[in-house]
Design a protein around this motif. Structure first.
Motif, PDB file in Angstrom:
ATOM      1  N   ASP A  31       0.982  -1.162  -0.058  1.00 50.47           N
ATOM      2  CA  ASP A  31       0.088   0.035   0.098  1.00 50.47           C
ATOM      3  C   ASP A  31       0.965   1.161  -0.156  1.00 50.47           C
ATOM      4  N   VAL A  32       2.016   1.118   0.381  1.00 50.65           N
ATOM      5  CA  VAL A  32       2.879   2.405   0.430  1.00 50.65           C
ATOM      6  C   VAL A  32       4.201   2.554  -0.308  1.00 50.65           C
ATOM      7  N   TRP A  78       3.780  10.493   1.664  1.00 47.48           N
ATOM      8  CA  TRP A  78       2.901   9.603   2.438  1.00 47.48           C
ATOM      9  C   TRP A  78       2.213  10.529   3.789  1.00 47.48           C
ATOM     10  N   THR A  80      -0.112   9.711   6.466  1.00 44.24           N
ATOM     11  CA  THR A  80      -0.641   9.232   7.877  1.00 44.24           C
ATOM     12  C   THR A  80       0.689   8.913   8.274  1.00 44.24           C
ATOM     13  N   GLU A  82       1.048   6.083  10.132  1.00 49.72           N
ATOM     14  CA  GLU A  82       1.060   4.709   9.477  1.00 49.72           C
ATOM     15  C   GLU A  82       1.932   4.583   8.562  1.00 49.72           C
ATOM     16  N   GLU A  83       1.610   5.198   7.459  1.00 44.20           N
ATOM     17  CA  GLU A  83       2.142   5.156   6.282  1.00 44.20           C
ATOM     18  C   GLU A  83       3.531   5.527   6.314  1.00 44.20           C
ATOM     19  N   GLN A  86       5.683   2.784   7.862  1.00 44.52           N
ATOM     20  CA  GLN A  86       5.646   1.316   7.033  1.00 44.52           C
ATOM     21  C   GLN A  86       6.789   1.714   6.302  1.00 44.52           C
ATOM     22  N   PHE A  87       6.769   2.813   5.718  1.00 41.92           N
ATOM     23  CA  PHE A  87       7.869   3.186   4.707  1.00 41.92           C
ATOM     24  C   PHE A  87       9.475   3.151   5.070  1.00 41.92           C
TER      25      PHE A  87
END
Length: 224
Positions: A31-32, A78, A80, A82-83, A86-87
């Motif tokens: 998703d990212v 990105w 958020t 969370e994004e 994750q990245f």
């Protein structure tokens, strides 16, 4: 190398990468990750060496988590928390290619501006440059600094990475980074120009030992 030979070798790379796409750890972060970045990670897992010239940023494989987070936030790609988390996790996971059981050869030529750009603030920069200096002592990692005093040079117009592959002899791929996206360069004549650019950069840069001393000195300048 003919275009047909290049296409055949790229097809071999693609088949290998596709197998890893199904198995690769990065699929959980789909998703990212954009298509180009995902393709890059796949190529990174099968290459045996990377040469890169950077004008403003520490290469991702050499970044600390705090530095990587500051770069990710600044990119605005990105939104958020969370994004972003994750990245940064992806970037840190990629570093296994330098320190794992079968580490690649990594050679970075960094313009002096990379060491002086205040990414994340003094503490982040101090820790990043200390980390960079420690990595530069690994036998598979070479870091050179191209100081401001060298003046104008052919590589100053933009960053790039050149990947080499053991199972597809004589084929390198180049990834150029731009504000609107990254571009793969495959044609042998074009790749050859980047080889020349890198050779010019490494010959113009300080030798590794002097570069390491400069990195440690500038790290102290960043100390809060």
């Amino acid at each position: 190398m003919t275009d047909q030979v290049a296409r055949d070798r790229l097809a071999s790379l693609a088949r290998s990468a596709n197998r890893r796409r199904r198995e690769g750890w990065w699929h959980q972060f789909g998703d990212v990750l954009g298509d180009t970045y995902r393709d890059y990670i796949e190529m990174e897992t099968i290459c045996d060496g990377i040469k890169t010239f950077q004008v403003q940023l520490v290469p991702g494989l050499l970044q600390t988590p705090a530095y990587g987070r500051a770069v990710t936030v600044a990119s605005r790609a990105w939104q958020t928390a969370e994004e972003i988390d994750q990245f940064v996790q992806v970037r840190m996971a990629r570093q296994e290619r330098l320190t794992g059981d079968d580490p690649m050869e990594f050679w970075a030529v960094l313009a002096e501006g990379v060491l002086r750009q205040q990414v994340g603030g003094p503490t982040v920069m101090h820790d990043q440059l200390q980390h960079l200096a420690n990595l530069a002592e690994h036998p598979n990692i070479t870091v050179q600094v191209l100081p401001f005093s060298r003046g104008a040079h052919p590589g100053m117009f933009g960053p790039y990475l050149m990947l080499s592959f053991p199972r597809v002899s004589a084929l390198d791929l180049v990834l150029t980074e731009t504000p609107t996206g990254n571009i793969w360069i495959e044609r042998e004549s074009d790749v050859a120009q980047y080889r020349d650019l890198f050779d010019d950069a490494r010959m113009s840069a300080l030798p590794p030992t002097e570069s390491l001393s400069m990195i440690r000195r500038i790290a102290k300048e960043h100390r809060p």
